[in-house]
Design a protein around this motif. Structure first.
Motif, PDB file in Angstrom:
ATOM      1  N   ARG A  31       1.273  -1.552  -0.075  1.00 44.93           N
ATOM      2  CA  ARG A  31       0.347   0.045   0.175  1.00 44.93           C
ATOM      3  C   ARG A  31       0.820   0.881  -0.245  1.00 44.93           C
ATOM      4  N   ARG A  32       1.681   1.140   0.315  1.00 45.61           N
ATOM      5  CA  ARG A  32       2.936   2.221   1.013  1.00 45.61           C
ATOM      6  C   ARG A  32       3.534   2.452  -0.603  1.00 45.61           C
ATOM      7  N   ARG A  33       3.487   1.395  -1.278  1.00 44.21           N
ATOM      8  CA  ARG A  33       4.731   2.085  -2.348  1.00 44.21           C
ATOM      9  C   ARG A  33       3.669   1.526  -3.947  1.00 44.21           C
ATOM     10  N   SER A  34       2.512   1.829  -3.343  1.00 39.87           N
ATOM     11  CA  SER A  34       1.494   2.856  -4.018  1.00 39.87           C
ATOM     12  C   SER A  34       0.877   3.696  -4.534  1.00 39.87           C
ATOM     13  N   PHE A  35       0.868   4.045  -2.916  1.00 42.88           N
ATOM     14  CA  PHE A  35       0.731   5.536  -2.935  1.00 42.88           C
ATOM     15  C   PHE A  35       1.700   6.359  -2.677  1.00 42.88           C
ATOM     16  N   LEU A  36       3.216   6.125  -3.080  1.00 41.92           N
ATOM     17  CA  LEU A  36       3.863   6.713  -3.428  1.00 41.92           C
ATOM     18  C   LEU A  36       4.386   6.718  -4.693  1.00 41.92           C
ATOM     19  N   GLY A  37       4.129   5.734  -5.465  1.00 39.22           N
ATOM     20  CA  GLY A  37       3.677   5.789  -7.467  1.00 39.22           C
ATOM     21  C   GLY A  37       3.073   6.187  -7.375  1.00 39.22           C
ATOM     22  N   SER A  38       2.040   6.726  -6.918  1.00 38.58           N
ATOM     23  CA  SER A  38       0.752   7.648  -7.431  1.00 38.58           C
ATOM     24  C   SER A  38       1.457   9.211  -6.919  1.00 38.58           C
ATOM     25  N   LEU A  39       1.823   9.260  -6.127  1.00 36.73           N
ATOM     26  CA  LEU A  39       2.446   9.975  -5.517  1.00 36.73           C
ATOM     27  C   LEU A  39       2.864  11.044  -6.143  1.00 36.73           C
ATOM     28  N   VAL A  40       4.326  10.000  -7.227  1.00 35.98           N
ATOM     29  CA  VAL A  40       5.332  10.483  -7.896  1.00 35.98           C
ATOM     30  C   VAL A  40       4.944  10.429  -9.187  1.00 35.98           C
ATOM     31  N   TYR A  41       3.749   9.863  -9.860  1.00 35.98           N
ATOM     32  CA  TYR A  41       3.602   9.865 -10.921  1.00 35.98           C
ATOM     33  C   TYR A  41       2.532  11.485 -10.653  1.00 35.98           C
ATOM     34  N   GLY A  42       1.184  11.799 -10.470  1.00 41.33           N
ATOM     35  CA  GLY A  42       0.927  13.261  -9.747  1.00 41.33           C
ATOM     36  C   GLY A  42       1.475  14.230 -10.005  1.00 41.33           C
ATOM     37  N   THR A  43       2.710  13.482  -9.511  1.00 39.38           N
ATOM     38  CA  THR A  43       3.920  15.308  -9.293  1.00 39.38           C
ATOM     39  C   THR A  43       4.341  15.423 -10.438  1.00 39.38           C
ATOM     40  N   VAL A  44       5.007  14.144 -11.240  1.00 41.86           N
ATOM     41  CA  VAL A  44       5.764  14.198 -12.495  1.00 41.86           C
ATOM     42  C   VAL A  44       5.118  14.641 -13.915  1.00 41.86           C
ATOM     43  N   ILE A  45       3.300  14.236 -13.193  1.00 41.97           N
ATOM     44  CA  ILE A  45       2.551  14.907 -14.692  1.00 41.97           C
ATOM     45  C   ILE A  45       1.873  16.316 -14.305  1.00 41.97           C
ATOM     46  N   LEU A  46       1.936  16.750 -13.011  1.00 42.02           N
ATOM     47  CA  LEU A  46       2.358  18.273 -12.627  1.00 42.02           C
ATOM     48  C   LEU A  46       3.460  18.999 -13.005  1.00 42.02           C
ATOM     49  N   GLY A  47       4.069  18.632 -13.266  1.00 42.78           N
ATOM     50  CA  GLY A  47       5.374  19.476 -13.499  1.00 42.78           C
ATOM     51  C   GLY A  47       5.349  19.661 -15.090  1.00 42.78           C
ATOM     52  N   LEU A  48       4.929  18.229 -15.753  1.00 46.98           N
ATOM     53  CA  LEU A  48       4.862  18.470 -16.830  1.00 46.98           C
ATOM     54  C   LEU A  48       3.522  19.338 -17.887  1.00 46.98           C
ATOM     55  N   TRP A  49       2.692  19.984 -16.956  1.00 44.11           N
ATOM     56  CA  TRP A  49       1.516  20.857 -16.790  1.00 44.11           C
ATOM     57  C   TRP A  49       2.021  22.347 -16.834  1.00 44.11           C
ATOM     58  N   GLY A  50       2.911  21.856 -15.743  1.00 44.94           N
ATOM     59  CA  GLY A  50       3.582  23.513 -15.561  1.00 44.94           C
ATOM     60  C   GLY A  50       4.561  23.581 -16.681  1.00 44.94           C
ATOM     61  N   LEU A  51       5.265  22.708 -16.762  1.00 43.43           N
ATOM     62  CA  LEU A  51       6.041  23.812 -18.135  1.00 43.43           C
ATOM     63  C   LEU A  51       5.343  24.185 -19.101  1.00 43.43           C
ATOM     64  N   VAL A  52       4.571  22.937 -19.826  1.00 43.27           N
ATOM     65  CA  VAL A  52       3.413  23.426 -20.913  1.00 43.27           C
ATOM     66  C   VAL A  52       3.107  24.984 -20.428  1.00 43.27           C
ATOM     67  N   ALA A  53       2.603  24.617 -19.113  1.00 47.27           N
ATOM     68  CA  ALA A  53       1.747  26.302 -18.673  1.00 47.27           C
ATOM     69  C   ALA A  53       3.190  27.595 -19.529  1.00 47.27           C
TER      70      ALA A  53
END
Length: 265
Positions: A71-93
């Motif tokens: 569960r911890r790995r799943s949460f961390l994976g989701s957090l990293v994935y969400g951060t990467v996606i937000l970072g990419l959208w931020g770069l695009v903006a």
């Protein structure tokens, strides 16, 4: 030959209890001994059962232990994935905002540093300066004419990382934002010497987010086009010192009545 060719009668299988002739009376059920593993000794079976009973809690504990980790790995994976996606959208903006404000500027290949307004120096017969006439109040000086501590003083006060950044100083910007938030006002500016020069050469003095973005774009262009010493020399000859004096030469004449090359610490 006749006996060899004689046909033997076909024997069909029969399913009936011996001596009755009735197939329904035949018991085809499997006994414990006929089943797989049925022939294992009772002692062995009991031992295995006891061993299995003892090992069951351990197996259950082993099976249950990794669950929190998963569960911890799943949460961390989701957090990293969400951060990467937000970072990419931020770069695009950010890229979109920069592209929009860059489109409001003249084409980069047509940019040129505007010439400094001319200055007329009136000299005496012995070569001493009597007066200056012009918008700048003094002539253009090269950085080699100045005492070394003069340009160094500007770097130390205005932009300590001038020789290491590329026109924009992220550390200086972060420090200025922190100071301004702490003091609830504009206590510090995060502009580099290059950004200040870009503002003086190409932009107005208005304080808007759009102008700051254009200032940063032009600072990057200046850093690409000129060396650090050339940028510093342009700055020292264009910065406004007040009282109608533009550049260190005009400021030295205005405030100390001597040329900039003779200014002391």
């Amino acid at each position: 030959m006749a006996k060899g060719r004689e046909r033997t009668g076909r024997v069909e299988p029969r399913f009936e209890a011996e001596g009755t002739g009735d197939p329904a009376s035949l018991d085809l059920r499997l006994s414990r001994g006929d089943r797989a593993g049925g022939g294992v000794a009772k002692g062995t079976s009991k031992g295995t059962s006891k061993g299995s009973a003892k090992a069951a809690p351990k197996r259950a504990a082993r099976a249950a232990a990794p669950a929190p980790r998963r569960r911890r790995r799943s949460f961390l994976g989701s957090l990293v994935y969400g951060t990467v996606i937000l970072g990419l959208w931020g770069l695009v903006a950010v890229a979109g905002i920069v592209a929009y404000h860059a489109s409001q500027l003249p084409p980069i290949d047509q940019l040129a540093v505007p010439k400094r307004p001319p200055n007329i120096a009136i000299l005496a017969a012995d070569g001493s300066l009597l007066a200056n006439r012009g918008e700048t109040g003094g002539r253009t000086v090269s950085i080699r004419e100045l005492p070394p501590y003069l340009p160094r003083a500007f770097v130390a006060i205005e932009d300590r990382r001038f020789y290491s950044h590329l026109g924009i100083d992220p550390v200086g910007i972060a420090r200025a934002i922190s100071q301004n938030l702490t003091r609830r006002g504009v206590a510090q500016g995060g502009s580099t010497l290059t950004q200040q020069l870009a503002k003086n050469l190409f932009l107005t003095q208005e304080r808007t987010a759009s102008r700051k973005i254009q200032e940063a774009i032009l600072a990057l262009w200046l850093e690409h086009k000129y060396t650090k010493d050339e940028i510093l020399e342009l700055y020292l000859n264009r910065v406004y010192f007040g009282a109608g004096a533009y550049g260190v030469e005009a400021a030295a004449q205005r405030y100390f009545a001597k040329p900039a090359k003779e200014v002391t610490l």
